[in-house]
Design a protein around this motif. Structure first.
Motif, PDB file in Angstrom:
ATOM      1  N   ALA A  69       0.805  -1.229   0.000  1.00 30.84           N
ATOM      2  CA  ALA A  69       0.000   0.000   0.000  1.00 30.84           C
ATOM      3  C   ALA A  69       0.831   1.269   0.000  1.00 30.84           C
ATOM      4  O   ALA A  69       0.281   2.357   0.041  1.00 30.84           O
ATOM      5  CB  ALA A  69      -0.909   0.002   1.229  1.00 30.84           C
ATOM      6  N   SER A  70       2.171   1.146  -0.061  1.00 29.95           N
ATOM      7  CA  SER A  70       2.976   2.363   0.101  1.00 29.95           C
ATOM      8  C   SER A  70       3.331   3.015  -1.218  1.00 29.95           C
ATOM      9  O   SER A  70       3.906   4.093  -1.238  1.00 29.95           O
ATOM     10  CB  SER A  70       4.256   2.024   0.876  1.00 29.95           C
ATOM     11  N   ASP A  71       3.006   2.364  -2.336  1.00 30.59           N
ATOM     12  CA  ASP A  71       3.421   2.924  -3.626  1.00 30.59           C
ATOM     13  C   ASP A  71       2.474   2.435  -4.725  1.00 30.59           C
ATOM     14  O   ASP A  71       1.690   1.491  -4.508  1.00 30.59           O
ATOM     15  CB  ASP A  71       4.857   2.450  -3.935  1.00 30.59           C
ATOM     16  N   ALA A  92       3.184  -2.986   3.928  1.00 32.34           N
ATOM     17  CA  ALA A  92       4.310  -3.004   2.976  1.00 32.34           C
ATOM     18  C   ALA A  92       5.579  -3.075   3.816  1.00 32.34           C
ATOM     19  O   ALA A  92       5.501  -3.212   5.040  1.00 32.34           O
ATOM     20  CB  ALA A  92       4.309  -1.759   2.087  1.00 32.34           C
ATOM     21  N   ARG A  93       6.761  -2.953   3.163  1.00 30.52           N
ATOM     22  CA  ARG A  93       8.003  -3.089   3.940  1.00 30.52           C
ATOM     23  C   ARG A  93       8.403  -1.799   4.649  1.00 30.52           C
ATOM     24  O   ARG A  93       8.745  -1.813   5.820  1.00 30.52           O
ATOM     25  CB  ARG A  93       9.165  -3.496   3.001  1.00 30.52           C
ATOM     26  N   SER A  94       8.364  -0.714   3.918  1.00 29.56           N
ATOM     27  CA  SER A  94       8.970   0.517   4.445  1.00 29.56           C
ATOM     28  C   SER A  94       8.027   1.298   5.365  1.00 29.56           C
ATOM     29  O   SER A  94       6.990   1.805   4.933  1.00 29.56           O
ATOM     30  CB  SER A  94       9.402   1.394   3.265  1.00 29.56           C
ATOM     31  N   ASP A 120       7.758  -7.799   5.411  1.00 28.96           N
ATOM     32  CA  ASP A 120       8.405  -8.153   4.143  1.00 28.96           C
ATOM     33  C   ASP A 120       7.837  -9.509   3.713  1.00 28.96           C
ATOM     34  O   ASP A 120       8.201 -10.551   4.264  1.00 28.96           O
ATOM     35  CB  ASP A 120       9.925  -8.230   4.318  1.00 28.96           C
ATOM     36  N   TYR A 214       6.795 -15.245 -13.015  1.00 27.42           N
ATOM     37  CA  TYR A 214       5.782 -14.215 -12.734  1.00 27.42           C
ATOM     38  C   TYR A 214       4.466 -14.604 -13.416  1.00 27.42           C
ATOM     39  O   TYR A 214       3.393 -14.552 -12.800  1.00 27.42           O
ATOM     40  CB  TYR A 214       6.280 -12.864 -13.247  1.00 27.42           C
ATOM     41  N   LYS A 218       0.880 -15.397 -11.545  1.00 25.87           N
ATOM     42  CA  LYS A 218      -0.355 -14.629 -11.771  1.00 25.87           C
ATOM     43  C   LYS A 218      -1.476 -15.552 -12.281  1.00 25.87           C
ATOM     44  O   LYS A 218      -2.655 -15.298 -12.024  1.00 25.87           O
ATOM     45  CB  LYS A 218      -0.094 -13.477 -12.749  1.00 25.87           C
ATOM     46  N   TYR A 245      -3.277  -4.860 -17.572  1.00 34.27           N
ATOM     47  CA  TYR A 245      -2.145  -4.651 -18.492  1.00 34.27           C
ATOM     48  C   TYR A 245      -1.257  -3.598 -17.831  1.00 34.27           C
ATOM     49  O   TYR A 245      -1.365  -3.379 -16.627  1.00 34.27           O
ATOM     50  CB  TYR A 245      -2.711  -4.227 -19.858  1.00 34.27           C
ATOM     51  N   VAL A 247       0.340  -0.371 -16.098  1.00 37.83           N
ATOM     52  CA  VAL A 247      -0.086   0.820 -15.374  1.00 37.83           C
ATOM     53  C   VAL A 247       1.211   1.561 -15.027  1.00 37.83           C
ATOM     54  O   VAL A 247       2.234   0.913 -14.751  1.00 37.83           O
ATOM     55  CB  VAL A 247      -0.833   0.420 -14.068  1.00 37.83           C
ATOM     56  N   SER A 249       4.008   2.875 -13.028  1.00 30.93           N
ATOM     57  CA  SER A 249       4.457   2.572 -11.654  1.00 30.93           C
ATOM     58  C   SER A 249       5.944   2.243 -11.653  1.00 30.93           C
ATOM     59  O   SER A 249       6.565   2.085 -12.703  1.00 30.93           O
ATOM     60  CB  SER A 249       3.686   1.374 -11.064  1.00 30.93           C
ATOM     61  N   ALA A 250       6.486   2.101 -10.435  1.00 27.31           N
ATOM     62  CA  ALA A 250       7.902   1.720 -10.317  1.00 27.31           C
ATOM     63  C   ALA A 250       8.103   0.329 -10.911  1.00 27.31           C
ATOM     64  O   ALA A 250       9.103   0.057 -11.565  1.00 27.31           O
ATOM     65  CB  ALA A 250       8.312   1.735  -8.851  1.00 27.31           C
ATOM     66  N   MET A 251       7.116  -0.566 -10.690  1.00 22.26           N
ATOM     67  CA  MET A 251       7.288  -1.932 -11.194  1.00 22.26           C
ATOM     68  C   MET A 251       7.291  -1.972 -12.722  1.00 22.26           C
ATOM     69  O   MET A 251       8.121  -2.631 -13.336  1.00 22.26           O
ATOM     70  CB  MET A 251       6.180  -2.856 -10.668  1.00 22.26           C
TER      71      MET A 251
END
Ligand SMILES: NC(=O)c1ccc[n+]([C@@H]2O[C@H](COP(=O)([O-])OP(=O)(O)OC[C@H]3O[C@@H](n4cnc5c(N)ncnc54)[C@H](OP(=O)(O)O)[C@@H]3O)[C@@H](O)[C@H]2O)c1
Length: 327
Positions: A69-71, A92-94, A120, A214, A218, A245, A247, A249-251
């Motif tokens: 939920a942090s990003d 989330a982790r951070s 984590d 991956y 999924k 599809y 979006v 984002s960092a990923m």
């Protein structure tokens, strides 16, 4: 078709009128089936009203639990669910990133309560899941968003993929999602209300070479969600798998939104507007692409995806080389 061939076919059909009738019938049937599938696609994508969030406890003190939920997409689910009237537990982790989102929720939806839970999911063991269980025990959870996920750093054949990357993908996408769902679902079933929303990927609908782990993880989530949807429907719990599809984002490493690649805010708005049980493709352009991909032969789609991933890998390796030179 050559004229002489056409003449032979015509003569044959005139001599056997039942054959001509049968062929006309078949033609009409396939046209009707194509029309039906297109109309049902248009209805599902643009017209069908989704289930309203009030059904899951919005503005009635219910909580939404959002993983990752942090990003990116998860952060946007947390913000929009808070604005819709849920209290939100963010995982989330951070801790700093979680606290920042909790603060943003307070600023934008000040009636919402928040809790943060640092975990984590790649390394979480029984103790971490017990702690999560304790954190949610007394909460009236109306919504679970299984959003956390990990993909490969770059497309690669399995034989070239680092072992820890494979391990983490399975631990996060498969084990964590299953375990968190198993912690939350009994309470929802007992209250006879709830939404379990899992963020899937096109890579799970069709095999994606060079993202094999991956892609398979999924596919697991899709099957898991569909089976769970049938199990929990009699208990009044809605289970949805959101086929997604790209979006921004960092990923995804995509920074600019386009017609086919929405920003997280637009994507999440579409998901929350179109909530429905089972497998859905909530964003309109993703749904259009999914429709075309389903109409195309699977081998063609797979060959296209494989080519795309070879290309992405080449570019990613070149970028890595350039970065190494500058260090
Ligand atoms: N973006 C796309 O194009 C796309 C396409 C299809 C499907 N999806 C799916 O959408 C979901 C969200 O993706 P995203 O693009 O929004 O990703 P993102 O921007 O990279 O965000 C990932 C979130 O997960 C958290 N996270 C990562 N590893 C974690 C771990 N080991 N334990 C706990 N939390 C962790 C991150 O926070 P911390 O770093 O603080 O832990 C962050 O909050 C994923 O399931 C992904 O597979 C995305």
């Amino acid at each position: 078709m050559a004229d002489s061939t056409l003449q032979v076919v015509n003569a044959h059909l005139s001599a056997h009128p039942w054959l001509a009738l049968g062929l006309q019938g078949l033609g009409a049937l396939s046209l009707a089936s194509a029309l039906l599938s297109w109309t049902s696609f248009l209805f599902r994508t643009f017209l069908r009203p989704g289930t309203r969030l009030a059904k899951f406890g919005a503005k009635k003190g219910a909580w939404a639990v959002v993983t990752g939920a942090s990003d990116g997409i998860g952060r946007e689910f947390a913000l929009q669910l808070a604005q819709a009237g849920f209290n939100v537990l963010l995982a989330a982790r951070s801790t700093e990133k979680l606290d920042a989102v909790a603060q943003e929720i307070k600023d934008k939806a000040n009636s919402a309560e928040t809790k943060t839970f640092a975990i984590d999911f790649a390394y979480a063991g029984d103790a971490a899941y017990d702690a999560l269980k304790s954190a949610i025990t007394d909460l009236d959870i109306g919504v679970l968003v299984n959003n956390v996920g990990k993909s490969h750093e770059m497309p690669a054949d399995l034989v070239d993929t680092p072992a820890d990357e494979l391990r983490d993908i399975l631990a996060i996408n498969v084990a964590a999602t299953t375990r968190v769902t198993a912690l939350v679902a009994p309470g929802m079933a007992a209250r006879r209300r709830g939404l379990i929303l899992t963020i899937g990927s096109f890579a799970g609908s069709a095999p994606a070479p060079m993202l094999a782990t991956y892609s398979a993880s999924k596919a697991y989530l899709r099957t898991f969600s569909l089976a769970l949807a049938a199990e929990l429907a009699p208990a009044g719990v809605t289970v949805e798998h959101a086929n997604t599809y790209f979006v921004v984002s960092a990923m995804s490493k995509i920074r600019r939104a386009s017609a086919l690649v929405p920003a997280p805010a637009a994507y999440v708005r579409a998901v929350l507007r179109g909530l429905a049980p089972g497998a859905q493709t909530p964003y309109w352009s993703h749904a259009l692409l999914d429709y075309v991909m389903n109409a195309a032969p699977a081998r063609v789609v797979q060959a296209y995806t494989h080519g795309l991933h070879r290309d992405i890998r080449k570019r990613a390796l070149r970028k890595k080389e350039r970065e190494a030179k500058w260090q």
